[in-house]
Design a protein around this motif. Structure first.
Motif, PDB file in Angstrom:
ATOM      1  N   PRO A 171       0.833  -1.213   0.000  1.00 56.07           N
ATOM      2  CA  PRO A 171       0.000   0.000   0.000  1.00 56.07           C
ATOM      3  C   PRO A 171       0.866   1.262   0.000  1.00 56.07           C
ATOM      4  N   TYR A 172       0.365   2.296  -0.621  1.00 53.42           N
ATOM      5  CA  TYR A 172       1.085   3.565  -0.681  1.00 53.42           C
ATOM      6  C   TYR A 172       0.062   4.692  -0.740  1.00 53.42           C
ATOM      7  N   LYS A 202       5.048   2.381   3.936  1.00 54.88           N
ATOM      8  CA  LYS A 202       5.363   2.039   5.320  1.00 54.88           C
ATOM      9  C   LYS A 202       6.130   0.723   5.327  1.00 54.88           C
ATOM     10  N   THR A 203       7.286   0.707   6.012  1.00 51.42           N
ATOM     11  CA  THR A 203       8.107  -0.493   6.061  1.00 51.42           C
ATOM     12  C   THR A 203       8.847  -0.552   7.388  1.00 51.42           C
ATOM     13  N   MET A 231      -2.322   6.108   6.667  1.00 48.54           N
ATOM     14  CA  MET A 231      -0.863   5.962   6.670  1.00 48.54           C
ATOM     15  C   MET A 231      -0.242   6.617   7.896  1.00 48.54           C
ATOM     16  N   PHE A 232      -0.851   7.718   8.368  1.00 47.81           N
ATOM     17  CA  PHE A 232      -0.245   8.532   9.417  1.00 47.81           C
ATOM     18  C   PHE A 232      -1.098   8.517  10.685  1.00 47.81           C
ATOM     19  N   GLN A 233      -0.469   8.943  11.797  1.00 45.02           N
ATOM     20  CA  GLN A 233      -1.210   9.077  13.046  1.00 45.02           C
ATOM     21  C   GLN A 233      -2.253  10.188  12.950  1.00 45.02           C
ATOM     22  N   PHE A 234      -1.950  11.224  12.159  1.00 49.23           N
ATOM     23  CA  PHE A 234      -2.874  12.338  11.944  1.00 49.23           C
ATOM     24  C   PHE A 234      -2.559  12.925  10.581  1.00 49.23           C
ATOM     25  N   TYR A 235      -3.616  13.259   9.817  1.00 53.47           N
ATOM     26  CA  TYR A 235      -3.404  13.874   8.506  1.00 53.47           C
ATOM     27  C   TYR A 235      -4.586  14.773   8.180  1.00 53.47           C
ATOM     28  N   GLU A 236      -4.289  15.951   7.632  1.00 55.15           N
ATOM     29  CA  GLU A 236      -5.340  16.861   7.200  1.00 55.15           C
ATOM     30  C   GLU A 236      -4.814  17.731   6.069  1.00 55.15           C
ATOM     31  N   ASP A 237      -5.510  17.716   4.937  1.00 58.03           N
ATOM     32  CA  ASP A 237      -5.115  18.587   3.824  1.00 58.03           C
ATOM     33  C   ASP A 237      -6.249  19.515   3.390  1.00 58.03           C
ATOM     34  N   TYR A 245       7.753   2.317   9.668  1.00 57.87           N
ATOM     35  CA  TYR A 245       8.234   3.675   9.416  1.00 57.87           C
ATOM     36  C   TYR A 245       7.657   4.199   8.106  1.00 57.87           C
ATOM     37  N   GLN A 246       7.129   5.431   8.151  1.00 55.81           N
ATOM     38  CA  GLN A 246       6.580   6.052   6.945  1.00 55.81           C
ATOM     39  C   GLN A 246       7.723   6.702   6.163  1.00 55.81           C
ATOM     40  N   VAL A 247       8.001   6.163   4.987  1.00 56.74           N
ATOM     41  CA  VAL A 247       9.146   6.595   4.185  1.00 56.74           C
ATOM     42  C   VAL A 247       8.666   7.527   3.076  1.00 56.74           C
ATOM     43  N   PRO A 248       9.192   8.762   3.006  1.00 50.25           N
ATOM     44  CA  PRO A 248       8.818   9.672   1.924  1.00 50.25           C
ATOM     45  C   PRO A 248       9.721   9.497   0.708  1.00 50.25           C
ATOM     46  N   ILE A 249       9.122   9.448  -0.477  1.00 49.79           N
ATOM     47  CA  ILE A 249       9.858   9.340  -1.734  1.00 49.79           C
ATOM     48  C   ILE A 249       9.483  10.542  -2.592  1.00 49.79           C
ATOM     49  N   PRO A 250      10.447  11.366  -3.006  1.00 44.13           N
ATOM     50  CA  PRO A 250      10.108  12.528  -3.843  1.00 44.13           C
ATOM     51  C   PRO A 250       9.418  12.086  -5.129  1.00 44.13           C
ATOM     52  N   ALA A 251       8.174  12.494  -5.297  1.00 43.88           N
ATOM     53  CA  ALA A 251       7.396  12.023  -6.446  1.00 43.88           C
ATOM     54  C   ALA A 251       7.953  12.530  -7.763  1.00 43.88           C
TER      55      ALA A 251
END
Length: 483
Positions: free
Chosen positions: A210-211, A226-227, A253-259, A456-462
């Motif tokens: 999942p992503y 997440k890995t 994916m996250f503990q808290f998210y709001e956009d 761990y939530q890993v960020p990858i530059p899109a």
């Protein structure tokens, strides 16, 4: 092979004979470097392409007469010309390339025509003339051990004579035996074959991972997975843009998210504070970036206003970090004014200024390092700006946000925030590298700590994946290496 590196890589031309070179990228259809070696003096070799990669002579090469004007003669491997990489990367970062040179080898033994070193100064690609006058091409993969090589038969190059050499690579990749090498001497094909592999290839299987894809200000997209990683472990993931996959909701994916893309700000999550009737706050439809954000605006007149996130402390446990993006800007009328912004943190009863802000875009990371211990990393316009530490006991909620103050006439100030995330953090973030190939990407994630990272939530530059929206379908699977 195509590999993207985070640091600058030096390209080295090691030559033991008079030499001229053009390196050409098939994908760019234009030279990425051309050195005629016609200067006849000095320690610099001009780049005749439009890339501006002037070469620097090292050792003791000498200027001599060449097949066309001047040339350089090299007596040993200590003599070479060093040039900068192209804007698209070095040859070892390209799936397709060609290189041409006039060479006049003398003496005996093997010698390099062209070579490259990686960011750790390790040899990673070379083209050489072998002891039996054949042509050899070799590349070293970072994703699997060993060298991939192709070598023609013997007696393809004539010593003590000028030879026009052309070497090309087509469809190079990380898989074994990928990439077709062709070698031409004086216009005739001298050899053709695949880059043979001295190591094994990779394989991947199992369910897709999942992503999610998030978007912050300035159309910056990020892919998240997440890995779990053991101490100093590196994992590899294969990503393909194929239909049939849907990104998950970032809130899972996250503990808290709001956009704020729903166009609302729930009163249970957000609290608006003001001490006069001048300002207002709420959801903005941004005129610059066409997205929703929460914020406050202050028209002409004095006052201080603030829009605060109201996040239960239970959602920010020790070992997590809260991250948000913000932007401040002004609408001008005339010049009699004073203004300030500040990034605030506090409880229901008080507010603490973390940073006195200006008219910039900010990214703020708040790390909870202990029950009452907080660390703040602030980035301004994408660059690291400052860090602060705070020991503070909060009640059941953490409030954070933006204050806006202005005075004078004819000026409206705006402060807003967006893309609010609470996620796990490490004292040193994992290193993420993206390797691009013809129809897929390999992403490596290296844990830089000696201790394990779990979920761990890993960020990858899109941008490195060519992703410009939040709905891209990706097949993402972990790579199983067979060595």
């Amino acid at each position: 092979m195509k590999r993207k590196k985070l640091s600058c890589i030096a390209l080295l031309l090691f030559m033991f004979f008079a030499f001229g070179i053009v390196a050409e990228s098939v994908a760019l259809a234009a030279p990425i470097g051309e050195w005629k070696f016609d200067e006849g003096h000095g320690i610099l070799a001009d780049d005749s392409s439009d890339q501006g990669k002037t070469g620097r002579l090292w050792g003791a090469p000498t200027w001599v007469e060449g097949i066309r004007s001047k040339a350089l003669q090299f007596a040993s491997s200590a003599d070479y010309v060093q040039v900068a990489p192209s804007v698209s990367g070095s040859l070892n970062t390209l799936c397709n390339w060609s290189i041409t040179a006039y060479i006049k080898p003398t003496g005996t033994g093997e010698g390099y025509v062209y070579s490259e070193k990686d960011h750790e100064n390790n040899l990673c690609l070379y083209i050489s003339i072998t002891e039996d006058d054949g042509i050899k091409v070799a590349t070293n993969h970072s994703l699997r051990p060993g060298w991939d090589t192709y070598q023609t038969g013997s007696n393809k190059i004539k010593r003590n004579e000028w030879n026009h050499l052309v070497v090309t690579l087509e469809n190079g990749g990380v898989k074994a035996d990928s990439g077709i090498v062709k070698c031409y001497v004086n216009g005739a094909l001298a050899g053709e074959g695949r880059l043979g592999c001295s190591g094994t290839s990779f394989s991947y299987s199992g369910n897709a991972i999942p992503y999610c894809i998030t978007k912050s200000d300035f159309d910056k997209f990020t892919v998240w997975l997440k890995t779990s990683l053991q101490g100093n472990e590196t994992k590899y993931f294969c990503m393909r843009k194929v239909p049939g996959y849907t990104p998950i909701n970032p809130s899972t994916m996250f503990q808290f998210y709001e956009d704020f893309e729903s166009g609302t700000a729930a009163s249970s999550k957000w609290q608006y504070i003001k001490n006069d009737e001048k300002g207002s706050g709420g959801i903005f439809t941004d005129w610059k970036f066409d997205l929703y954000s929460v914020g406050a605006t202050q028209p002409p007149g004095f006052g201080t206003i603030c829009y605060l996130a109201k996040i239960p402390l239970s959602l920010i446990p020790v070992g997590t970090a809260l991250h948000w993006s913000s932007e401040n800007y002004m609408n001008w009328s005339w010049s009699t004014f004073t203004y300030s912004y500040s990034i605030g943190l506090g409880t229901d009863q008080s507010r603490i200024t973390i940073h006195d802000a200006g008219s910039y875009t900010y990214d703020v990371i708040i790390k909870r390092v202990s029950t009452d211990g907080w660390e703040f990393d602030i980035y301004r316009d994408g660059e690291y700006f400052e860090s602060k530490a705070l020991t503070q006991s909060f009640t059941s909620y953490l409030l954070f946000g933006m204050n806006s103050y202005r005075g004078g006439n004819g000026l409206t100030t705006n402060a807003r925030m967006d893309n609010v995330i609470v996620r796990t953090y490490a004292s040193i973030e994992p290193t993420v590298s993206v390797f691009e190939f013809t129809d897929y990407y390999i992403v490596s994630v290296k844990n830089n700590l000696g201790t394990a990272l779990t979920d761990y939530q890993v960020p990858i530059p899109a941008a490195q994946l060519g992703i410009l929206n939040t709905t891209t379908s990706l097949e993402m699977k972990q790579v199983t290496k067979a060595w």
